[in-house]
Design a protein around this motif. Sequence first.
Motif, PDB file in Angstrom:
ATOM      1  N   VAL A  13       0.825  -1.209   0.000  1.00  0.00           N
ATOM      2  CA  VAL A  13       0.000   0.000   0.000  1.00  0.00           C
ATOM      3  C   VAL A  13       0.864   1.266   0.000  1.00  0.00           C
ATOM      4  CG1 VAL A  13      -1.789   1.249   1.302  1.00  0.00           C
ATOM      5  CG2 VAL A  13      -1.915  -1.234   1.068  1.00  0.00           C
ATOM      6  N   ASP A  32      11.072   2.551   5.309  1.00  0.00           N
ATOM      7  CA  ASP A  32      10.700   1.236   5.843  1.00  0.00           C
ATOM      8  C   ASP A  32      11.765   0.735   6.803  1.00  0.00           C
ATOM      9  OD1 ASP A  32       8.421  -0.977   4.761  1.00  0.00           O
ATOM     10  OD2 ASP A  32      10.044  -1.757   6.017  1.00  0.00           O
ATOM     11  N   MET A  33      11.307   0.057   7.838  1.00  0.00           N
ATOM     12  CA  MET A  33      12.268  -0.429   8.845  1.00  0.00           C
ATOM     13  C   MET A  33      13.069  -1.628   8.334  1.00  0.00           C
ATOM     14  SD  MET A  33       9.800  -2.031  11.680  1.00  0.00           S
ATOM     15  CE  MET A  33       8.853  -3.503  11.488  1.00  0.00           C
ATOM     16  N   ARG A  34      12.563  -2.277   7.297  1.00  0.00           N
ATOM     17  CA  ARG A  34      13.289  -3.438   6.767  1.00  0.00           C
ATOM     18  C   ARG A  34      14.216  -3.014   5.634  1.00  0.00           C
ATOM     19  NH1 ARG A  34       8.401  -5.942   8.300  1.00  0.00           N
ATOM     20  NH2 ARG A  34       8.890  -7.676   9.684  1.00  0.00           N
ATOM     21  N   ALA A  54      -4.911 -12.894  -3.856  1.00  0.00           N
ATOM     22  CA  ALA A  54      -5.882 -12.762  -4.938  1.00  0.00           C
ATOM     23  C   ALA A  54      -6.077 -11.271  -5.182  1.00  0.00           C
ATOM     24  CB  ALA A  54      -7.195 -13.419  -4.531  1.00  0.00           C
ATOM     25  N   ARG A 110       2.874 -12.176  -3.627  1.00  0.00           N
ATOM     26  CA  ARG A 110       2.924 -10.924  -2.869  1.00  0.00           C
ATOM     27  C   ARG A 110       4.309 -10.267  -2.924  1.00  0.00           C
ATOM     28  NH1 ARG A 110       2.117  -8.995   3.004  1.00  0.00           N
ATOM     29  NH2 ARG A 110       1.366 -10.991   3.674  1.00  0.00           N
ATOM     30  N   VAL A 142      10.520   4.206  12.084  1.00  0.00           N
ATOM     31  CA  VAL A 142       9.963   5.422  12.677  1.00  0.00           C
ATOM     32  C   VAL A 142       9.632   5.097  14.129  1.00  0.00           C
ATOM     33  CG1 VAL A 142       8.032   7.035  12.672  1.00  0.00           C
ATOM     34  CG2 VAL A 142       9.054   6.299  10.512  1.00  0.00           C
ATOM     35  N   ASP A 179       2.010   1.519   7.617  1.00  0.00           N
ATOM     36  CA  ASP A 179       2.986   0.647   8.279  1.00  0.00           C
ATOM     37  C   ASP A 179       2.355  -0.607   8.879  1.00  0.00           C
ATOM     38  OD1 ASP A 179       1.771   2.471   9.983  1.00  0.00           O
ATOM     39  OD2 ASP A 179       3.448   2.603  11.367  1.00  0.00           O
ATOM     40  N   ASP A 317      -3.437  -1.770   5.936  1.00  0.00           N
ATOM     41  CA  ASP A 317      -3.622  -2.567   7.156  1.00  0.00           C
ATOM     42  C   ASP A 317      -3.465  -1.724   8.424  1.00  0.00           C
ATOM     43  OD1 ASP A 317      -4.044  -4.785   5.641  1.00  0.00           O
ATOM     44  OD2 ASP A 317      -2.536  -6.037   6.620  1.00  0.00           O
ATOM     45  N   GLY A 327     -10.206 -12.255   0.589  1.00  0.00           N
ATOM     46  CA  GLY A 327      -9.135 -11.857  -0.332  1.00  0.00           C
ATOM     47  C   GLY A 327      -9.202 -10.379  -0.653  1.00  0.00           C
ATOM     48  N   GLY A 329      -7.830  -7.696   1.700  1.00  0.00           N
ATOM     49  CA  GLY A 329      -6.977  -6.803   2.498  1.00  0.00           C
ATOM     50  C   GLY A 329      -6.171  -5.845   1.632  1.00  0.00           C
ATOM     51  N   MET A 330      -5.415  -6.398   0.692  1.00  0.00           N
ATOM     52  CA  MET A 330      -4.605  -5.544  -0.184  1.00  0.00           C
ATOM     53  C   MET A 330      -5.498  -4.769  -1.157  1.00  0.00           C
ATOM     54  SD  MET A 330      -2.203  -6.753  -3.292  1.00  0.00           S
ATOM     55  CE  MET A 330      -3.577  -7.645  -3.971  1.00  0.00           C
ATOM     56  N   ASN A 331      -6.527  -5.442  -1.682  1.00  0.00           N
ATOM     57  CA  ASN A 331      -7.423  -4.758  -2.622  1.00  0.00           C
ATOM     58  C   ASN A 331      -8.028  -3.526  -1.982  1.00  0.00           C
ATOM     59  OD1 ASN A 331      -7.637  -6.420  -5.169  1.00  0.00           O
ATOM     60  ND2 ASN A 331      -7.898  -7.998  -3.622  1.00  0.00           N
TER      61      ASN A 331
HETATM   62  C1  FAD Z   1      -2.629 -15.468   4.912  1.00  0.00           C
HETATM   63  C2  FAD Z   1      -3.000 -14.156   4.268  1.00  0.00           C
HETATM   64  C3  FAD Z   1      -3.609 -14.158   3.025  1.00  0.00           C
HETATM   65  C4  FAD Z   1      -3.979 -12.949   2.419  1.00  0.00           C
HETATM   66  N1  FAD Z   1      -4.610 -12.994   1.198  1.00  0.00           N
HETATM   67  C5  FAD Z   1      -4.995 -11.835   0.613  1.00  0.00           C
HETATM   68  C6  FAD Z   1      -5.614 -11.859  -0.678  1.00  0.00           C
HETATM   69  O1  FAD Z   1      -5.819 -12.918  -1.278  1.00  0.00           O
HETATM   70  N2  FAD Z   1      -5.985 -10.669  -1.241  1.00  0.00           N
HETATM   71  C7  FAD Z   1      -5.787  -9.468  -0.606  1.00  0.00           C
HETATM   72  O2  FAD Z   1      -6.173  -8.428  -1.160  1.00  0.00           O
HETATM   73  N3  FAD Z   1      -5.186  -9.421   0.621  1.00  0.00           N
HETATM   74  C8  FAD Z   1      -4.779 -10.556   1.230  1.00  0.00           C
HETATM   75  N4  FAD Z   1      -4.153 -10.520   2.445  1.00  0.00           N
HETATM   76  C9  FAD Z   1      -3.943  -9.213   3.106  1.00  0.00           C
HETATM   77  C10 FAD Z   1      -2.733  -8.465   2.554  1.00  0.00           C
HETATM   78  O3  FAD Z   1      -1.576  -9.261   2.660  1.00  0.00           O
HETATM   79  C11 FAD Z   1      -2.545  -7.153   3.355  1.00  0.00           C
HETATM   80  O4  FAD Z   1      -3.765  -6.477   3.434  1.00  0.00           O
HETATM   81  C12 FAD Z   1      -1.527  -6.240   2.703  1.00  0.00           C
HETATM   82  O5  FAD Z   1      -0.282  -6.877   2.574  1.00  0.00           O
HETATM   83  C13 FAD Z   1      -1.378  -4.955   3.540  1.00  0.00           C
HETATM   84  O6  FAD Z   1      -0.424  -4.125   2.956  1.00  0.00           O
HETATM   85  P1  FAD Z   1       0.134  -2.863   3.767  1.00  0.00           P
HETATM   86  O7  FAD Z   1       1.096  -2.213   2.825  1.00  0.00           O
HETATM   87  O8  FAD Z   1      -0.984  -2.053   4.309  1.00  0.00           O
HETATM   88  O9  FAD Z   1       0.896  -3.455   5.028  1.00  0.00           O
HETATM   89  P2  FAD Z   1       2.201  -4.376   5.098  1.00  0.00           P
HETATM   90  O10 FAD Z   1       2.301  -5.242   3.900  1.00  0.00           O
HETATM   91  O11 FAD Z   1       2.184  -5.019   6.430  1.00  0.00           O
HETATM   92  O12 FAD Z   1       3.429  -3.343   5.016  1.00  0.00           O
HETATM   93  C14 FAD Z   1       3.771  -2.511   6.105  1.00  0.00           C
HETATM   94  C15 FAD Z   1       5.224  -2.074   5.939  1.00  0.00           C
HETATM   95  O13 FAD Z   1       5.516  -1.126   6.972  1.00  0.00           O
HETATM   96  C16 FAD Z   1       6.802  -1.370   7.505  1.00  0.00           C
HETATM   97  N5  FAD Z   1       6.822  -0.830   8.892  1.00  0.00           N
HETATM   98  C17 FAD Z   1       6.085  -1.256   9.946  1.00  0.00           C
HETATM   99  N6  FAD Z   1       6.335  -0.493  11.032  1.00  0.00           N
HETATM  100  C18 FAD Z   1       7.261   0.432  10.657  1.00  0.00           C
HETATM  101  C19 FAD Z   1       7.930   1.507  11.329  1.00  0.00           C
HETATM  102  N7  FAD Z   1       7.702   1.785  12.623  1.00  0.00           N
HETATM  103  N8  FAD Z   1       8.829   2.252  10.634  1.00  0.00           N
HETATM  104  C20 FAD Z   1       9.086   1.992   9.320  1.00  0.00           C
HETATM  105  N9  FAD Z   1       8.480   0.986   8.637  1.00  0.00           N
HETATM  106  C21 FAD Z   1       7.577   0.227   9.281  1.00  0.00           C
HETATM  107  C22 FAD Z   1       6.945  -2.897   7.441  1.00  0.00           C
HETATM  108  O14 FAD Z   1       8.299  -3.272   7.406  1.00  0.00           O
HETATM  109  C23 FAD Z   1       6.213  -3.214   6.125  1.00  0.00           C
HETATM  110  O15 FAD Z   1       7.103  -3.245   5.021  1.00  0.00           O
HETATM  111  C24 FAD Z   1      -3.745 -11.712   3.074  1.00  0.00           C
HETATM  112  C25 FAD Z   1      -3.117 -11.706   4.330  1.00  0.00           C
HETATM  113  C26 FAD Z   1      -2.751 -12.914   4.920  1.00  0.00           C
HETATM  114  C27 FAD Z   1      -2.084 -12.873   6.265  1.00  0.00           C
END
Ligand code: FAD
Length: 458
Positions: A13, A32-34, A54, A110, A142, A179, A317, A327, A329-331
Amino acid sequence: MSETVAVIGAGLVGSLMTLGLAHRGYNVTLIDMRPDPRKTSNKSEKNLRSINLAVSDRGIRALEFVDKEMSERVLKDIIPMHGRMIHTLDGKQESQIYGLFGEHINSIDRGKLNEHLLDEIDLFNENSENSNKIQCIFNHKVAGLSFNTSFAKIKLINGDDKDNDNEIEKNFDFIIGADGSYSNIRYQIQKYIRMNYQQEYIDKCYLELYIPPGENGSFLIDPNHLHIWPRKEFMLIALANEDGSFTSTFFGPWKLTETLNKRELIEPFFNDNFPDAVKLIGMDNIVRVFKENPKGALMQVTCNKYNYSDKAIIIGDASHSMVPFYGQGMNCGFEDVRVLLQLLDKSTTREVAFDSYTESRHEDLKAILKLAIDNYNEMSTKVISSAYLFRKTLDSLLGKLLPKYWIPLYTMVSFRGDIPYSECIRREKRQQTILKIVETSLIGMCAIAGWWKYRKST
Ligand SMILES: Cc1cc2nc3c(=O)[nH]c(=O)nc-3n(C[C@H](O)[C@H](O)[C@H](O)COP(=O)(O)OP(=O)(O)OC[C@H]3O[C@@H](n4cnc5c(N)ncnc54)[C@H](O)[C@@H]3O)c2cc1C
């Protein structure tokens, strides 16, 4: 001079948000922390669990909204999934098609998607017109956030600095927190606003398994379906990867999963419940994963509001962690990006845009969280019930006959990103009421016809 923004989190995201903002002329710093996942081979550092996701209409729409050509590039490896393939206990496979008119969801890795989005950031910077509008800072966490009337100040800690004695401070016009579920940005802005917040773990965990490719990289089961082994309290699913393998995920209650810790218990459990999957995955692999691999927790996070004036906002998230059963969360996180960018484009000030986001988005986020949790029951139990299948057939029939007026819930959520999640629930409620009446009338008519036939024959 362009405004400066820090996007915290280079996950799916945050990376998309960064591109969207940079296209609008902001000077973006992505933190990003990683380490950069493209430069590390260490899986835990990458934060790239091997899961594939998905991706469906809402996600694709948002990618296209940010940049149509970029979207085509990052989605080039998707594998269409036209329906669910139900694996019954006796080893039969039954296809249940998702779309009424050929629509499909798509399997995507992913980790690769994340890396492709980061590549797009480099590509954007390489364009001479953009003169490095995006700066990426990896390996920095952060740790703090404060605000005054003119800027947001963040405290960064270098991941290599184990004693935390080298804090760096940076000022930005505003920040966007992407994050993830355990968001520190969410925690920090809670100190400034009255944010309602709820975090709830569900009694299910997950474990990833792997189905290797067959000979010459062939698929051992149909790649164009999402495979489900529905067993009520627990289930197994599998999504195809481009190399002929499948990523499979076991979902089950914590207590049950934790007791499956010895070969003597794991073997009979899998042989009894997933005999055909054992042939695909291999018993030794299953035993190793159950004994050695960490189990993933599943939780829901809801909060409201999402912003602190025009200085900070959370998306993805960080603001709505949901269970993965729809499916979405990311969408949904990608949809956050589109909605927020559209509001920034049309609002007079950033504060108006952020406030409107909080006001308009909350109902939809609540709705998808509910749909996600309810869908466990559908995937694990209902898909094998004949009453459910009968109703689903009627639902699809009405959707085909009256496409303007009748849209099945799955279609609205996965293939109609123009319908907000909250509207999907409202429409589905009306449709279910009508469906019950149609169903009862049909059953009544059959009963009368049966009685009439019986009368005539006696
Ligand atoms: C088993 C499973 C199956 C899934 N299947 C689906 C699916 O089919 N379709 C779908 O749409 N979604 C799916 N999801 C959900 C999807 O994976 C998440 O909604 C999505 O990855 C969220 O993205 P994000 O960028 O918001 O968060 P994240 O991917 O968690 O990224 C957050 C980033 O922030 C960084 N971060 C955290 N804290 C800090 C800090 N203090 N300082 C700096 N950096 C920091 C982390 O290192 C990370 O890189 C699934 C999830 C799971 C667990």
